[in-house]
Design an enzyme around this catalytic site. Structure first.
Site, PDB file in Angstrom:
ATOM      1  N   ASP A 100       0.796  -1.227   0.000  1.00 30.10           N
ATOM      2  CA  ASP A 100       0.000   0.000   0.000  1.00 30.10           C
ATOM      3  C   ASP A 100       0.823   1.269   0.000  1.00 30.10           C
ATOM      4  OD1 ASP A 100      -2.375   1.503   0.101  1.00 30.10           O
ATOM      5  OD2 ASP A 100      -2.327   1.591   2.277  1.00 30.10           O
ATOM      6  N   HIS A 130       4.314   4.872   5.087  1.00 31.02           N
ATOM      7  CA  HIS A 130       3.765   5.377   3.824  1.00 31.02           C
ATOM      8  C   HIS A 130       2.541   6.267   3.967  1.00 31.02           C
ATOM      9  CE1 HIS A 130       1.395   1.621   4.406  1.00 31.02           C
ATOM     10  NE2 HIS A 130       0.436   2.335   3.866  1.00 31.02           N
TER      11      HIS A 130
END
Length: 434
Positions: free
Chosen positions: A108, A315
């Protein structure tokens, strides 16, 4: 990212304890979890739960995976930071689970640097899993299972789940779509299928496991079975000889603004990377020059600081896609990094050169690997000497704060140089102060 770090610690404990209970009722069930940081938090805050996970890891039901400290952003961090992610992650998994990870697990993040295949291979892994590129909003990525080739020619066997999600709900339609969307089925007719409620949702539910049991071998549906991701990759390696190759960056065409949002956070990240590099270099020189009895390399503290920097490269943090509370936590962590690293750096410099107050000349050390010229600030205790003994008869003062400045010219890489107040150089007219 809708919660602070402390809530992440609690979510991991709740989610993973639920999965341990499900394993008792479903002995075929295998659960994979990434990010060494989460395991370390668990060990610190819920040690008995961590021991249960270690026990299930030995039976093969609980699968530590990924090899990195967190599932990091791959656009903003430096190459050194990407290496540290693997160094910290693989070291933790080896220490607490007896083996390193051979599958780099990053479902992701918002794009993938072309440096990664080389770093992945050097970190002891050879497989890569993601699925984010299936969200591209302009160009559909052409492959499902392929070899990703990096800048130096290193390659990793890569797979992107054709279900186009890491949170499938174990429904027949999803399995059928996984077959229909498989772009490399001519070379490999298998794929990974990730299921469960993600983003803090608790992971797989009992109802999902029941549906998977019933769909294991049903006419009209692809066959499914629980397995370690490594088994999938090893089977592909043995049976698929003609996989296509993709060379260079894997660019994600959806999430925008990841180079600009929360700019302060990005600035602190880069400053931390530079500061820790300089600090480690100077501490190493102090160690080799002073001897172990006089100076002890601060390995434990530097590791702690790198963990903080790597955590904030998650992230959804450094790209700018977290809530405000996360960035207040992050600010405090960076303040800790700056404060501690600067103390370590200053102590190392004092060990190399001696106490600064005793010197008469200005010592300059170029920590980069190339020749460098730079405008530098003269420390307060040396300012009188630079004013009174200046051989040029001209003293240059910074207007904003009145500090004495001078030019350190053509300092070789990884080298020290001393500037005598009588030999100071004036800056050229085209050199600008900021």
């Amino acid at each position: 990212w809708l919660w602070p770090f402390d809530e992440t610690k609690r979510k991991a404990a709740r989610s993973w304890s639920t999965q341990l209970c499900l394993m008792e009722d479903y002995p075929e069930y295998k659960f994979a979890a990434s990010q060494a940081q989460q395991f370390e938090w668990l060990n610190e805050n819920y040690p008995s739960l961590f021991k249960r996970i270690q026990a299930k890891a030995r039976t093969g039901q609980f699968i530590p995976i990924g090899g990195t400290w967190v599932e990091m952003d791959c656009n903003i961090p430096s190459g050194e930071s990407l290496v540290r992610q693997f160094l910290l992650g693989q070291r933790f998994f080896k220490q607490h689970f007896g083996e390193t990870c051979d599958v780099f697990w990053l479902p992701d993040t918002f794009g993938y640097s072309s440096q990664l295949p080389q770093i992945v291979r050097l970190a002891g892994a050879k497989y890569f899993f993601t699925q984010k590129l299936s969200w591209n909003n302009i160009n559909t990525f052409p492959n499902t299972t392929f070899r990703w080739v990096g800048l130096d020619g290193s390659h990793v066997l890569t797979h992107m789940a054709p279900s186009n999600t890491y949170g499938a709900q174990c429904r027949p339609g999803e399995l059928i779509d996984s077959v229909k969307r498989h772009k490399d089925i001519a070379y490999s007719n298998e794929s990974l299928y990730l299921f469960g409620n993600g983003d803090g949702g608790g992971g797989p539910l009992r109802s999902m496991l029941e549906r998977l049991r019933r769909m294991q071998s049903v006419d009209g549906l692809p066959q499914v079975r629980q397995a370690h991701p490594r088994e999938f990759y090893e089977h592909v390696e043995k049976t698929a000889d003609e996989l296509v190759a993709w060379k260079g960056e894997l660019y994600f065409e959806l999430h925008r603004g990841t180079y600009t949002s929360q700019s302060n956070n990005k600035l602190w990240n880069r400053r931390s990377e530079f500061l820790l590099r300089d600090t480690e270099l100077l501490c190493t020189i102090a160690q080799t020059q002073s001897g172990e009895n006089e100076y002890k390399y601060p390995a434990q503290e530097l590791t702690r600081l790198w963990k903080l920097v790597c955590l904030n490269q998650f992230h959804d943090v450094v790209p700018g896609s977290a809530i405000n509370m996360v960035y207040r936590d992050s600010d405090r962590m960076y303040e800790d990094v700056f404060d501690s690293a600067e103390k370590l750096r200053n102590h190392a410099v004092a060990c190399i050169y001696g106490e600064a107050e005793l010197g008469t000349n200005l010592a300059v050390f170029n920590t980069t690997g190339w020749m460098r010229s730079s405008i530098i600030t003269v420390p307060d205790h040396l300012s009188p000497a630079f004013i009174l003994q200046n051989g040029n008869g001209v003293v240059q003062i910074r207007e904003s704060d009145g500090a004495v400045i001078t030019l350190a010219a053509n300092i070789p890489g990884f080298a020290a140089h001393t500037i005598d107040p009588e030999d100071t150089q004036l800056m050229d007219e085209d050199m600008q102060l900021r």
